[in-house]
Motif scaffolding. Structure first.
Motif, PDB file in Angstrom:
ATOM      1  N   ASN A 157       0.785  -1.252   0.144  1.00  0.00           N
ATOM      2  CA  ASN A 157      -0.165   0.040   0.131  1.00  0.00           C
ATOM      3  C   ASN A 157       0.894   1.231  -0.060  1.00  0.00           C
ATOM      4  N   LYS A 197      -0.777  -0.420  -4.634  1.00  0.00           N
ATOM      5  CA  LYS A 197      -2.007  -0.128  -4.565  1.00  0.00           C
ATOM      6  C   LYS A 197      -2.412   1.278  -4.197  1.00  0.00           C
ATOM      7  N   SER A 217     -14.683   1.459  -5.034  1.00  0.00           N
ATOM      8  CA  SER A 217     -15.654   2.329  -4.348  1.00  0.00           C
ATOM      9  C   SER A 217     -14.787   3.365  -3.300  1.00  0.00           C
ATOM     10  N   GLY A 222     -10.351  -1.937   6.353  1.00  0.00           N
ATOM     11  CA  GLY A 222      -9.263  -2.625   6.422  1.00  0.00           C
ATOM     12  C   GLY A 222      -9.717  -4.057   5.729  1.00  0.00           C
ATOM     13  N   GLY A 225      -6.863  -5.072   1.088  1.00  0.00           N
ATOM     14  CA  GLY A 225      -5.657  -5.545   0.549  1.00  0.00           C
ATOM     15  C   GLY A 225      -5.251  -7.057   0.597  1.00  0.00           C
ATOM     16  N   THR A 264     -10.335  -7.212  -7.137  1.00  0.00           N
ATOM     17  CA  THR A 264     -10.663  -6.533  -5.857  1.00  0.00           C
ATOM     18  C   THR A 264     -11.487  -5.389  -6.077  1.00  0.00           C
TER      19      THR A 264
END
Ligand SMILES: NC(=O)C1=CN([C@@H]2O[C@H](COP(=O)(O)OP(=O)(O)OC[C@H]3O[C@@H](n4cnc5c(N)ncnc54)[C@H](OP(=O)(O)O)[C@@H]3O)[C@@H](O)[C@H]2O)[C@@H](O)CC1
Ligand SMILES: Nc1ncnc2c1ncn2[C@@H]1O[C@H](COP(=O)(O)OP(=O)(O)OP(=O)(O)O)[C@@H](O)[C@H]1O
Ligand SMILES: [Mg+2]
Length: 298
Positions: A157, A197, A217, A222, A225, A264
């Motif tokens: 991330n 990401k 979205s 959490g 990922g 995802t």
């Protein structure tokens, strides 16, 4: 985007009566400790929902009963903090097609030292490895662990990417040129595939760069990922099995990563349409099947 999606479709194995259990993927997730039991669960269940046949979790003794209680579908090994951890995980390695290292692992030195040895053993066997979350913390401490291993994919991330970039390149992150930053990190690590990401996902194998901007979205709960890294565990196996002729000269890992990012984000989009602001990762996992069919089985 559409061309890359077609490449993902090319790697999806057909469901036939000729196969036995296990052939479409046996994936291992290394993670799960006292604090974090959700993350390895999300990763391991996502691998199954995408289409793996068996999904293992290698976690600490304390985390195991919790993770087992979330799902009867996972095979949970309470070994990661045992003195024989490396041996206990190592004996399963010959049966695994891919390893996802890091979701919910935590940063305990003993666990990280065991994971270091598990990584070495997996590399010696040529097992594809997805590294996420606290696995990336370990790589930022010791980049040599993954240097030049062409079957590795890192899924940082924003914060994890900056940490890696600093450790490997000595560069603070250049927010202006994300494509260049991801390309450079991948090259510096010897063409390890890197997935950064974010608002768009940027993916590189040090030669090519792909971007995924599939609509997701506004929810940033959490666990999203973890869904990505677990899905990627299966897709990496499928892509390597399919080989470069099915991915049109692109690296199979690049195509697998593009597939996991697209999936995802589509799960997030579909879940948000139903649940709005209350969307959680569990709602996204319920969308893996429909999202997969929509994207890759059209
Ligand atoms: N249910 C579970 O069990 C779950 C467990 N999980 C597990 O938790 C472990 C730690 O992982 P982690 O990702 O929380 O890492 P960590 O280094 O503590 O950084 C957190 C801080 O970084 C920041 N930050 C983050 N993104 C940012 C961005 N885009 N842009 C800017 N800043 C950003 C943000 O800082 P803040 O906003 O507070 O300043 C945030 O608080 C790991 O094992 C993982 O797998 C998770 O998988 C979730 C579900
Ligand atoms: N700003 C954003 N807009 C749209 N999608 C995003 C944004 N940031 C992240 N995503 C998507 O959310 C998913 C997870 O990315 P994120 O950066 O939240 O990972 P993470 O912090 O590792 O998550 P986790 O909570 O599981 O540890 C990815 O598919 C990514 O594409
Ligand atoms: Mg994460």
């Amino acid at each position: 985007m559409e061309d890359a999606l077609q490449l993902v479709r090319n790697i999806v194995p057909p469901l036939t009566a000729k196969k036995h259990k296990g052939q479409d993927g046996r994936v291992g997730v290394v993670g799960g400790c006292r604090e974090y039991t959700g993350a390895p669960y999300f990763a391991a269940i996502s691998a199954l929902k995408v289409g793996a046949d068996l999904s293992h979790v290698f976690c600490t003794q304390e985390a195991a009963p919790v993770i087992k209680a979330y799902s009867p579908e996972l095979i949970v090994h309470p070994v990661l903090d045992s003195p024989d951890a490396v041996h206990d995980v190592g004996k399963w390695l010959p049966r695994l097609h891919a390893l996802v290292v890091g979701p919910g692992l935590g940063r305990d030195d003993v666990l990280l030292s065991n994971v270091k040895d598990i990584l070495e053993a997996s590399k010696a066997r040529g097992i594809p490895i997805v590294i996420d979350a606290d696995g990336l913390w370990l790589i930022a401490q010791q980049p040599a662990l993954i240097q030049g291993y062409q079957k590795a994919v890192l899924t940082p991330n924003h914060v994890e990417f900056s940490r890696l970039s600093e450790a490997v390149l000595g560069d603070p992150l250049d927010g202006q040129d994300r494509r260049g930053a991801v390309l450079r990190l991948s090259q510096a690590l010897g063409n390890v595939t890197v997935v950064q990401k974010g608002e768009r996902d940027v993916i590189s194998d040090g030669k090519q760069v792909l971007e995924c901007s599939q609509e997701g979205s506004g929810r940033r709960c959490g666990g999203q990922g973890d869904l990505l890294s677990g899905s990627l565990g299966v897709l990496v196996h499928w892509a390597l099995q399919a080989g470069p002729e099915r991915t049109d000269g692109f690296s199979p890992l690049l195509v697998a990563a593009f597939g996991a990012c697209t999936l995802t984000r589509q799960c997030s989009h579909q879940a948000f349409q139903k649940h709005g602001r209350s969307t959680t990762t569990t709602d996204m996992i319920a969308e893996v099947g429909p999202a997969f069919s929509r994207l890759f089985e059209t």
